[in-house]
Design a protein around this motif. Sequence first.
Motif, PDB file in Angstrom:
ATOM      1  N   ALA A  33       0.810  -1.283   0.081  1.00 36.15           N
ATOM      2  CA  ALA A  33      -0.009   0.153   0.111  1.00 36.15           C
ATOM      3  C   ALA A  33       0.939   1.143  -0.073  1.00 36.15           C
ATOM      4  N   LEU A  34       1.972   1.254   0.616  1.00 33.05           N
ATOM      5  CA  LEU A  34       2.794   2.404   0.761  1.00 33.05           C
ATOM      6  C   LEU A  34       3.403   2.718  -0.530  1.00 33.05           C
ATOM      7  N   GLY A  35       4.136   1.746  -1.120  1.00 30.93           N
ATOM      8  CA  GLY A  35       4.739   1.768  -2.552  1.00 30.93           C
ATOM      9  C   GLY A  35       3.718   2.179  -3.500  1.00 30.93           C
ATOM     10  N   GLY A  36       2.564   1.387  -3.410  1.00 30.11           N
ATOM     11  CA  GLY A  36       1.728   1.857  -4.354  1.00 30.11           C
ATOM     12  C   GLY A  36       0.940   3.298  -4.163  1.00 30.11           C
ATOM     13  N   GLY A  37       0.923   3.697  -3.048  1.00 31.59           N
ATOM     14  CA  GLY A  37       0.403   5.131  -2.811  1.00 31.59           C
ATOM     15  C   GLY A  37       1.567   6.182  -3.222  1.00 31.59           C
ATOM     16  N   ALA A  38       2.727   5.724  -3.091  1.00 31.36           N
ATOM     17  CA  ALA A  38       3.707   6.606  -3.702  1.00 31.36           C
ATOM     18  C   ALA A  38       3.845   6.484  -5.267  1.00 31.36           C
ATOM     19  N   VAL A  39       3.834   5.764  -5.620  1.00 32.57           N
ATOM     20  CA  VAL A  39       3.798   5.643  -7.044  1.00 32.57           C
ATOM     21  C   VAL A  39       2.581   6.201  -7.772  1.00 32.57           C
ATOM     22  N   GLY A  40       1.295   5.931  -7.307  1.00 35.61           N
ATOM     23  CA  GLY A  40       0.188   6.409  -7.625  1.00 35.61           C
ATOM     24  C   GLY A  40       0.079   8.092  -7.517  1.00 35.61           C
ATOM     25  N   GLY A  48      -2.659  15.840 -12.847  1.00 29.49           N
ATOM     26  CA  GLY A  48      -3.204  16.988 -11.984  1.00 29.49           C
ATOM     27  C   GLY A  48      -4.007  16.481 -10.801  1.00 29.49           C
ATOM     28  N   ASN A  49      -3.988  15.321 -10.557  1.00 27.07           N
ATOM     29  CA  ASN A  49      -4.979  14.723  -9.254  1.00 27.07           C
ATOM     30  C   ASN A  49      -4.146  13.756  -8.651  1.00 27.07           C
ATOM     31  N   ALA A  50      -3.164  14.212  -7.650  1.00 26.96           N
ATOM     32  CA  ALA A  50      -2.118  13.506  -6.912  1.00 26.96           C
ATOM     33  C   ALA A  50      -2.750  12.652  -6.013  1.00 26.96           C
ATOM     34  N   GLY A  51      -3.973  13.357  -5.353  1.00 29.22           N
ATOM     35  CA  GLY A  51      -4.649  12.532  -4.320  1.00 29.22           C
ATOM     36  C   GLY A  51      -5.373  11.323  -4.653  1.00 29.22           C
ATOM     37  N   LEU A  52      -6.065  11.325  -5.850  1.00 28.97           N
ATOM     38  CA  LEU A  52      -6.619  10.406  -6.413  1.00 28.97           C
ATOM     39  C   LEU A  52      -5.957   9.112  -6.699  1.00 28.97           C
ATOM     40  N   GLY A  53      -4.794   9.757  -7.462  1.00 35.36           N
ATOM     41  CA  GLY A  53      -3.513   8.422  -7.637  1.00 35.36           C
ATOM     42  C   GLY A  53      -3.106   7.860  -6.685  1.00 35.36           C
ATOM     43  N   ALA A  54      -2.667   8.617  -5.524  1.00 33.37           N
ATOM     44  CA  ALA A  54      -2.231   8.172  -4.382  1.00 33.37           C
ATOM     45  C   ALA A  54      -3.121   7.171  -3.837  1.00 33.37           C
ATOM     46  N   LEU A  55      -4.491   7.426  -3.696  1.00 33.02           N
ATOM     47  CA  LEU A  55      -5.421   6.596  -3.097  1.00 33.02           C
ATOM     48  C   LEU A  55      -5.829   5.309  -3.849  1.00 33.02           C
ATOM     49  N   LEU A  56      -5.697   5.397  -5.225  1.00 28.72           N
ATOM     50  CA  LEU A  56      -5.958   4.381  -6.139  1.00 28.72           C
ATOM     51  C   LEU A  56      -4.789   3.346  -6.191  1.00 28.72           C
ATOM     52  N   GLY A  57      -3.445   3.976  -6.105  1.00 35.77           N
ATOM     53  CA  GLY A  57      -2.157   3.415  -5.996  1.00 35.77           C
ATOM     54  C   GLY A  57      -2.190   2.506  -4.619  1.00 35.77           C
ATOM     55  N   ALA A  58      -2.533   3.165  -3.568  1.00 37.76           N
ATOM     56  CA  ALA A  58      -2.470   2.591  -2.441  1.00 37.76           C
ATOM     57  C   ALA A  58      -3.245   1.327  -2.229  1.00 37.76           C
ATOM     58  N   VAL A  60      -4.540  -0.715  -4.840  1.00 34.15           N
ATOM     59  CA  VAL A  60      -3.799  -1.490  -5.757  1.00 34.15           C
ATOM     60  C   VAL A  60      -2.707  -2.240  -5.287  1.00 34.15           C
ATOM     61  N   GLY A  61      -1.954  -1.333  -4.430  1.00 26.51           N
ATOM     62  CA  GLY A  61      -0.602  -2.063  -3.926  1.00 26.51           C
ATOM     63  C   GLY A  61      -0.761  -2.763  -2.757  1.00 26.51           C
ATOM     64  N   GLY A  62      -1.923  -2.296  -1.823  1.00 24.71           N
ATOM     65  CA  GLY A  62      -2.048  -3.034  -0.728  1.00 24.71           C
ATOM     66  C   GLY A  62      -2.774  -4.510  -1.143  1.00 24.71           C
ATOM     67  N   ALA A  63      -3.627  -4.714  -2.272  1.00 28.33           N
ATOM     68  CA  ALA A  63      -4.244  -5.859  -2.860  1.00 28.33           C
ATOM     69  C   ALA A  63      -2.923  -6.724  -3.496  1.00 28.33           C
ATOM     70  N   GLY A  64      -1.942  -6.150  -4.056  1.00 37.52           N
ATOM     71  CA  GLY A  64      -1.214  -6.570  -4.483  1.00 37.52           C
ATOM     72  C   GLY A  64       0.124  -7.317  -3.384  1.00 37.52           C
ATOM     73  N   GLY A  65       0.030  -6.362  -2.327  1.00 39.55           N
ATOM     74  CA  GLY A  65       0.865  -7.074  -1.381  1.00 39.55           C
ATOM     75  C   GLY A  65       0.274  -8.349  -0.545  1.00 39.55           C
ATOM     76  N   TYR A  66      -1.003  -8.123  -0.539  1.00 37.42           N
ATOM     77  CA  TYR A  66      -1.728  -9.358   0.195  1.00 37.42           C
ATOM     78  C   TYR A  66      -1.587 -10.458  -0.731  1.00 37.42           C
ATOM     79  N   LEU A  67      -1.860 -10.244  -1.968  1.00 35.30           N
ATOM     80  CA  LEU A  67      -1.790 -11.667  -3.192  1.00 35.30           C
ATOM     81  C   LEU A  67      -0.298 -12.347  -2.714  1.00 35.30           C
TER      82      LEU A  67
END
Length: 97
Positions: A33-40, A48-58, A60-67
């Motif tokens: 989640a941390l890595g995904g949030g940073a990349v997102g 132009g929307n870093a917040g939404l990108g960070a939220l979506l990245g977190a 996806v990254g959290g789900a990827g870390g769990y898998l």
Amino acid sequence: MRTMKLGILLAAGLGLSACGDLNPTQQRTATGALGGGAVGGILGSFSGNAGLGALLGAGVGGAGGYLYDQSQRSQQQYYQQQYRQPRGRGPYRDRGW
């Protein structure tokens, strides 16, 4: 301004100290989640929307870390089952080794 910086530093320190006793599943999920949030956040800033990108990245990254954790657990269980040798069997059982 100085009080605000001190507050942010204190909040970050408390947040990191809460991660001290996580099990491996929680650690891998949080890392993803941390890595995904940073990349997102970085990729979202280009549109132009870093917040939404960070939220979506977190997310996806959290789900990827769990898998990834589930994959590692099943692989570890497989190896333990394959290489576990029952007691009393094997080439050296008569020699007391």
